[in-house]
Design a protein around this motif. Structure first.
Motif, PDB file in Angstrom:
ATOM      1  N   LEU A  74     -13.142   9.169  -2.954  1.00  0.00           N
ATOM      2  CA  LEU A  74     -13.002   7.711  -3.021  1.00  0.00           C
ATOM      3  C   LEU A  74     -11.523   7.325  -3.131  1.00  0.00           C
ATOM      4  O   LEU A  74     -11.051   6.431  -2.421  1.00  0.00           O
ATOM      5  N   ALA A  75     -10.803   8.029  -4.023  1.00  0.00           N
ATOM      6  CA  ALA A  75      -9.376   7.725  -4.197  1.00  0.00           C
ATOM      7  C   ALA A  75      -8.639   7.905  -2.878  1.00  0.00           C
ATOM      8  O   ALA A  75      -7.817   7.074  -2.484  1.00  0.00           O
ATOM      9  N   PRO A 134       0.815  -1.219   0.000  1.00  0.00           N
ATOM     10  CA  PRO A 134       0.000   0.000   0.000  1.00  0.00           C
ATOM     11  C   PRO A 134       0.855   1.278   0.000  1.00  0.00           C
ATOM     12  O   PRO A 134       0.524   2.251  -0.668  1.00  0.00           O
ATOM     13  N   TYR A 176      -3.866  12.195  -3.606  1.00  0.00           N
ATOM     14  CA  TYR A 176      -3.153  11.580  -2.473  1.00  0.00           C
ATOM     15  C   TYR A 176      -1.662  11.850  -2.524  1.00  0.00           C
ATOM     16  O   TYR A 176      -0.880  11.185  -1.858  1.00  0.00           O
ATOM     17  N   ARG A 221      -7.890  13.248  -9.369  1.00  0.00           N
ATOM     18  CA  ARG A 221      -8.088  12.037  -8.562  1.00  0.00           C
ATOM     19  C   ARG A 221      -6.756  11.317  -8.333  1.00  0.00           C
ATOM     20  O   ARG A 221      -6.506  10.777  -7.262  1.00  0.00           O
ATOM     21  N   ALA A 222      -5.909  11.337  -9.373  1.00  0.00           N
ATOM     22  CA  ALA A 222      -4.631  10.620  -9.267  1.00  0.00           C
ATOM     23  C   ALA A 222      -3.608  11.379  -8.427  1.00  0.00           C
ATOM     24  O   ALA A 222      -2.714  10.768  -7.850  1.00  0.00           O
ATOM     25  N   ARG A 263       2.011   1.716  -3.526  1.00  0.00           N
ATOM     26  CA  ARG A 263       0.893   2.083  -4.404  1.00  0.00           C
ATOM     27  C   ARG A 263       0.589   3.578  -4.272  1.00  0.00           C
ATOM     28  O   ARG A 263       0.253   4.244  -5.230  1.00  0.00           O
ATOM     29  N   LEU A 316      -9.550   5.080  -0.484  1.00  0.00           N
ATOM     30  CA  LEU A 316      -8.929   3.809  -0.886  1.00  0.00           C
ATOM     31  C   LEU A 316      -7.438   3.801  -0.547  1.00  0.00           C
ATOM     32  O   LEU A 316      -6.864   2.753  -0.266  1.00  0.00           O
ATOM     33  N   GLN A 317      -6.823   4.963  -0.590  1.00  0.00           N
ATOM     34  CA  GLN A 317      -5.391   5.035  -0.283  1.00  0.00           C
ATOM     35  C   GLN A 317      -5.141   5.098   1.223  1.00  0.00           C
ATOM     36  O   GLN A 317      -3.991   5.228   1.655  1.00  0.00           O
ATOM     37  N   GLY A 318      -6.207   5.043   1.985  1.00  0.00           N
ATOM     38  CA  GLY A 318      -6.046   5.002   3.437  1.00  0.00           C
ATOM     39  C   GLY A 318      -5.729   6.353   4.051  1.00  0.00           C
ATOM     40  O   GLY A 318      -5.162   6.419   5.157  1.00  0.00           O
ATOM     41  N   LEU A 371      -2.100   7.128 -11.517  1.00  0.00           N
ATOM     42  CA  LEU A 371      -2.245   6.690 -12.911  1.00  0.00           C
ATOM     43  C   LEU A 371      -3.498   7.299 -13.523  1.00  0.00           C
ATOM     44  O   LEU A 371      -4.570   7.279 -12.923  1.00  0.00           O
TER      45      LEU A 371
END
Lengths: 228, 329
Positions: free
Chosen positions: B100-101, B74, B152, B148-149, B77, B104-106, B82
């Protein structure tokens, strides 16, 4: 012809007069099938998503097996479970034969492959960019499954409705494992099959009409979901 | 300078066809790099390998000096953003997609609103935060995908053909969004394109990809065919090349090494062809001529050379180049 029309009118009056006997049967049927559907869904939906998302040795064979199980006759499931649950069977001391639980187990087994297959189809028909996008955004196996289910929820709900429709309409297993005990395991289909032969044609007809209404409502829900 | 990626002995095969064959490639961090190649050259496959959304059949990729095992951790990632060629936005609003992104990336729940806001500011789309994703235009959709990419705050941003199917204005806006990210210290941007000018405009380095292989040859005059006895047959013409390779399938001619003349030249040059001048274009501080011979050639000359040659469109002119101006691979 008169006999048929008179019976039909009597059936209508049974329905409209909210006959307790009829609605007890409907309630038994619906509650058994809803429970079976929920149990099957809990297993079939994650299994279907996992199978659609992963490649593994034997995947094609498993798909063939699922396709075959989709068309398994209900009496065969009834027969196998009867063997297991009957007093002399390996699970005989559980006392499940002629209980709603036995019917629930049979219906859940019956609709599991249908719901799993439809879930696989739902995930496969999702946008091919969905999974790579979620993975690239950091989704891990559990979150990936949750978001794939969320994105394909309408198609998966359709799988649920189809499974329920199959469960409530089956007669073979319910008859063999439930035994048509009044107020306990008497479902709509077993009542239609067995009570009619005892001369209760109006009751059978009333239940048949209600079953048709349920089928119609399910189909209506399905076509509404498809539009969504 | 640390390296963002180190690729060793990478082979990617699909249906028994070699898609990528990269013996060695190091990509330093902190640069804006263009992956240049024709359609089918393997650009998308390489971007996917770099994003670890697909795996090579052979070889290893090191990400920031760490070998990546079967699955990306993780924390690894989170270092990569991307943007697909045709980005997919999930149902909901623009802001929902970015949130959401982040989840998901915590990313911690308390940080999500500020990071969402920051990402939208970076791509200049703050006004569209509450717009439903399915109603966006193509250009807006790509910028949302970038937001979105980068929300994070990855160290690497990978973009697959970000400028395809966009009009000039949206290309400009997209370039600004990518530049905003690239200008931050230590950030690496890698984007694929088949447009050489786009690559030059944005990137400070280029990787040329031809049929899954990396080549140093310029891709302006690139031909495919077979080499036999120092002659490369493109199917339309024969070009003399000094190479001992027997299995070469591609040939490139350096556009700056081609001499243009109104008449045939008396010289030792082994390649001399006549053709019709069909385009004169400005390219940076130089001039690009396009000449239709049996194959189409591009030649880069200086503005002074253009005025001394006194060329007009439709003229028949001669092209001459040495075998050493030719790269076969």
């Amino acid at each position: 012809m008169n006999y048929f029309i008179e019976s039909l009118l009597a059936a209508f009056s049974l329905i409209t007069s909210l006959d307790a006997n009829i609605y007890r049967i409907v309630l038994t049927s619906v509650s058994i099938s809803i429970t079976a559907t929920l149990i099957a869904a809990l297993l079939a939906i994650p299994a279907g998503v996992a199978m659609a998302l992963n490649t593994f040795a034997g995947k094609a064979s498993l798909q063939h097996l699922l396709n075959t199980l989709m068309s398994m006759p209900t009496v065969v499931i009834g027969l196998l479970l009867y063997g297991l649950f009957s007093r002399l069977g390996p699970l005989g001391n559980w006392g499940l034969l002629y209980t709603p639980t036995a019917i629930i187990i049979a219906q859940a087994i019956l609709i599991f492959p249908i719901m799993m297959n439809l879930t696989i189809a739902a995930v496969n028909s999702a946008d091919p960019r969905l999974v790579p996008t979620l993975i690239s955004l950091g989704a891990r196996p559990y979150t990936l499954t949750v978001h794939v289910i969320r994105a394909t929820r309408y198609a998966i709900l359709a799988a649920l409705i189809t499974g329920f429709g199959r469960a409530i309409g089956e007669v073979g297993a319910a008859m063999m494992l439930g035994g048509n005990i009044q107020g306990f395991t008497r479902t709509m289909t077993t009542a239609i099959a067995l009570e009619t032969s005892k001369g209760e044609f109006e009751l059978g007809l009333a239940l048949g009409l209600l079953l048709l209404i349920i089928a119609f409502a399910l189909n209506f829900a399905l076509s509404w979901l498809n539009k969504s | 300078m640390t390296s963002a990626y180190e690729l060793s002995d990478i082979t990617l095969e699909q249906q028994k066809k070699i898609i990528l064959d990269i013996p060695q490639l190091t990509i330093d961090s902190g640069q804006c790099l263009a992956l240049l190649g024709e359609n089918g050259a393997g650009k998308t496959s390489l971007i996917n390998l770099l994003a670890f959304t697909s795996r090579a059949n052979q070889g290893s990729i090191r990400l920031f000096n760490q070998v990546v095992r079967s699955k990306l951790k993780p924390s690894q990632r989170r270092r990569i953003g991307l943007v697909h060629q045709q980005p997919f936005l999930l149902p909901g609003t623009v802001a929902d997609n970015i949130r959401l992104a982040l989840s998901l990336q915590g990313v911690k729940r308390s940080q999500i609103p500020a990071l969402t806001q920051q990402a939208l500011v970076q791509v200049n789309l703050i006004d569209l935060a509450d717009q439903v994703a399915s109603t966006l235009s193509g250009g807006e959709l790509k910028r949302v995908a970038i937001a979105r990419a980068i929300a994070y705050q990855p160290d690497i941003l990978l973009l697959d053909e970000p400028f395809s199917h966009l009009d000039h204005r949206h290309i400009q806006l997209l370039e600004d969004s990518i530049n905003n990210f690239a200008q931050q210290t230590g950030k690496t941007v890698i984007f694929s394109t088949h447009d050489r000018f786009q690559a030059q405009a944005l990137a400070n380095a280029t990787i040329n990809l031809v049929a899954g292989k990396i080549t140093a040859a310029p891709l302006l005059n690139l031909y495919h065919g077979t080499l036999d006895q120092h002659f490369f047959n493109t199917g339309k013409m024969m070009i003399h090349a000094t190479s001992e390779l027997t299995n070469a399938r591609h040939l490139a001619v350096d556009p700056r090494e081609i001499i243009v003349s109104p008449q045939p030249l008396e010289s030792s040059m082994r390649n001399s062809f006549s053709g019709r001048l069909i385009l004169i274009a400005e390219e940076g501080h130089a001039i690009r001529l396009t000449i239709e011979c049996a194959e189409r050639f591009h030649v880069i000359i200086s503005p002074e050379a253009l005025s001394s040659l006194n060329l007009s469109l439709g003229d028949t002119i001669w092209l001459s180049f040495k075998s050493t101006a030719v790269t076969v691979f």
